[in-house]
Design a protein around this motif. Sequence first.
Motif, PDB file in Angstrom:
ATOM      1  N   ASN A 257       0.812  -1.226   0.000  1.00 24.74           N
ATOM      2  CA  ASN A 257       0.000   0.000   0.000  1.00 24.74           C
ATOM      3  C   ASN A 257       0.844   1.274   0.000  1.00 24.74           C
ATOM      4  O   ASN A 257       0.742   2.107   0.918  1.00 24.74           O
ATOM      5  CB  ASN A 257      -0.957   0.006   1.198  1.00 24.74           C
ATOM      6  CG  ASN A 257      -2.098   1.001   1.026  1.00 24.74           C
ATOM      7  OD1 ASN A 257      -2.301   1.581  -0.038  1.00 24.74           O
ATOM      8  ND2 ASN A 257      -2.849   1.213   2.101  1.00 24.74           N
ATOM      9  N   PRO A 258       1.678   1.483  -1.017  1.00 19.33           N
ATOM     10  CA  PRO A 258       2.490   2.697  -1.057  1.00 19.33           C
ATOM     11  C   PRO A 258       1.643   3.941  -1.290  1.00 19.33           C
ATOM     12  O   PRO A 258       0.934   4.056  -2.286  1.00 19.33           O
ATOM     13  CB  PRO A 258       3.432   2.442  -2.236  1.00 19.33           C
ATOM     14  CG  PRO A 258       2.675   1.503  -3.131  1.00 19.33           C
ATOM     15  CD  PRO A 258       1.878   0.629  -2.211  1.00 19.33           C
ATOM     16  N   CYS A 259       1.706   4.851  -0.358  1.00 15.18           N
ATOM     17  CA  CYS A 259       1.019   6.138  -0.441  1.00 15.18           C
ATOM     18  C   CYS A 259       1.664   7.049   0.610  1.00 15.18           C
ATOM     19  O   CYS A 259       2.385   6.567   1.492  1.00 15.18           O
ATOM     20  CB  CYS A 259      -0.490   5.995  -0.226  1.00 15.18           C
ATOM     21  SG  CYS A 259      -0.968   5.227   1.328  1.00 15.18           S
ATOM     22  N   PRO A 260       1.425   8.359   0.558  1.00 12.97           N
ATOM     23  CA  PRO A 260       2.156   9.273   1.446  1.00 12.97           C
ATOM     24  C   PRO A 260       2.056   8.939   2.928  1.00 12.97           C
ATOM     25  O   PRO A 260       3.077   8.894   3.627  1.00 12.97           O
ATOM     26  CB  PRO A 260       1.522  10.636   1.130  1.00 12.97           C
ATOM     27  CG  PRO A 260       1.107  10.521  -0.295  1.00 12.97           C
ATOM     28  CD  PRO A 260       0.626   9.100  -0.445  1.00 12.97           C
ATOM     29  N   THR A 306      -2.881  -5.276  -6.388  1.00 10.14           N
ATOM     30  CA  THR A 306      -3.394  -5.732  -5.095  1.00 10.14           C
ATOM     31  C   THR A 306      -3.574  -7.243  -5.105  1.00 10.14           C
ATOM     32  O   THR A 306      -4.013  -7.820  -6.091  1.00 10.14           O
ATOM     33  CB  THR A 306      -4.754  -5.065  -4.817  1.00 10.14           C
ATOM     34  OG1 THR A 306      -4.586  -3.651  -4.848  1.00 10.14           O
ATOM     35  CG2 THR A 306      -5.294  -5.470  -3.448  1.00 10.14           C
ATOM     36  N   THR A 307      -3.233  -7.866  -3.985  1.00 15.71           N
ATOM     37  CA  THR A 307      -3.433  -9.310  -3.890  1.00 15.71           C
ATOM     38  C   THR A 307      -4.106  -9.660  -2.572  1.00 15.71           C
ATOM     39  O   THR A 307      -3.804  -9.077  -1.534  1.00 15.71           O
ATOM     40  CB  THR A 307      -2.097 -10.074  -3.996  1.00 15.71           C
ATOM     41  OG1 THR A 307      -2.354 -11.474  -3.876  1.00 15.71           O
ATOM     42  CG2 THR A 307      -1.114  -9.658  -2.898  1.00 15.71           C
ATOM     43  N   SER A 308      -5.039 -10.595  -2.628  1.00 15.88           N
ATOM     44  CA  SER A 308      -5.650 -11.114  -1.409  1.00 15.88           C
ATOM     45  C   SER A 308      -4.925 -12.375  -0.953  1.00 15.88           C
ATOM     46  O   SER A 308      -5.144 -12.861   0.154  1.00 15.88           O
ATOM     47  CB  SER A 308      -7.133 -11.431  -1.650  1.00 15.88           C
ATOM     48  OG  SER A 308      -7.276 -12.382  -2.689  1.00 15.88           O
ATOM     49  N   ASN A 309      -4.046 -12.895  -1.806  1.00 13.10           N
ATOM     50  CA  ASN A 309      -3.244 -14.070  -1.473  1.00 13.10           C
ATOM     51  C   ASN A 309      -1.885 -13.594  -0.984  1.00 13.10           C
ATOM     52  O   ASN A 309      -0.944 -13.448  -1.766  1.00 13.10           O
ATOM     53  CB  ASN A 309      -3.095 -14.983  -2.685  1.00 13.10           C
ATOM     54  CG  ASN A 309      -2.240 -16.210  -2.383  1.00 13.10           C
ATOM     55  OD1 ASN A 309      -1.991 -16.529  -1.219  1.00 13.10           O
ATOM     56  ND2 ASN A 309      -1.779 -16.873  -3.423  1.00 13.10           N
TER      57      ASN A 309
END
Length: 436
Positions: A257-260, A306-309
């Motif tokens: 989840n790269p974000c500021p 995005t991955t749920s695994n």
Amino acid sequence: MAMASYTRPMMRVFLVQTAQGLTPSSGGYKANISLLRSLSAQGHATTQICYAFEQEITQHAARAAAKGIEPGMTDTVVPLVDREGNSHKVIVKTFTDEHKVHNVVLSRGEFNAGFPSNVLSLRMQVLVKFFSDHITEFKPTHVIFNDPITMKITDTHPERKTFKRVNIIHTAEQLPFGPFCAGVDGHCLSPRVENAMLRKLDGIWSVSMAVKEYAWKYGQLVTTFLVHPPSTYLDQATGGMPVVRNNIDKEDIGMVNPCPHKGLSILVALARKFPHMNFVTWRSWGSRTAHLQQLQALPNVTIEPTTSNTDEIWDRIKVLLVPSLWHEAWGIVVTEAQLRGIPVIASDAGGLPEAKIGLPYCIPVKEVTGERHANGDYVVPDQDIAPWEQALEKVMADREEYKALQALTATKAGDWLRGLDPRGHEKWLLSMMEEK
């Protein structure tokens, strides 16, 4: 005279799941569904209202059937009339999953197309009617939620006195007070009203001491701290302890989840400082196009969907970075990695020190204050990168340091998980039924 045996009352727990999809990757979703699955395994009746794509429903129902559980799939069109007298149709599917949780599913694509989020008033009318009717039908002892819509619905529900209302606080942004109020879209639609409603709930679960203390400091709101149910962290395929990895020869340094406010600036600085190292990120709910563009400009950074695994992550990385700069509630990803013997270099923001359970490395940072840019991003203070550089270089370059840290991480995290009370949440919810 023989003592009468104590019979534990059976609860009927109704969960409103606001996440989009049956298997989203967010920590809040995992906490919610793990609670419901734990209660189901303990013999309680459980149901959830949720959103899903058609293929997700099919997959989950097939897994139930493979385990000998009849999914009992239904597919109905529910007519709804809004306040203006307009008729609408909602596609609803129901099934029982492999954990014996009953799912009432709104078809995600069709619901979003028919009731777009930019027409909030219509969407709200439909959800209020739908949620309220299903609460009446299920006859719950407890209704659990983490959204303001359900809190309002249950506040005025005709059968309000027959069930307990429980709110889960996953982020400080959910709370209608303090510097982070309404810092995430969809939270705190009406802070004054929500603040008053919170005081009338039967229980509020804070997933960390950091959240519990925040709620008291800024709102004098009493909440109950409980660590996530142990099942949150068990291997999803086997239900046992997670498999410890031996990733000493891996090369990737991971971040989710790269974000500021999750520490994007620290990741960028490290990638520039160490051009010979490989970094990989998995985008998630906070990752906007502008954020990803910063990473795309760096040749040693790979961006994955995005991955749920999460096994895809744990099988790939040598070290996990969690350089968060906001008031983290807990940091489920930290616990997941540590249980697999993967060293985690994290900040000390919010509840991350709790998730770290005393393991190296937990680096001090300057947290966001709540001030935001015009686009909604938090204003991120400048950070001291030196401690991050030193920790990362040591773990990546020193094999003996890595081996020792890997063993310590797996052992201490495993002991921590085995020490949790698997019935802690059940006991808390049952205690509400004893209150007059």
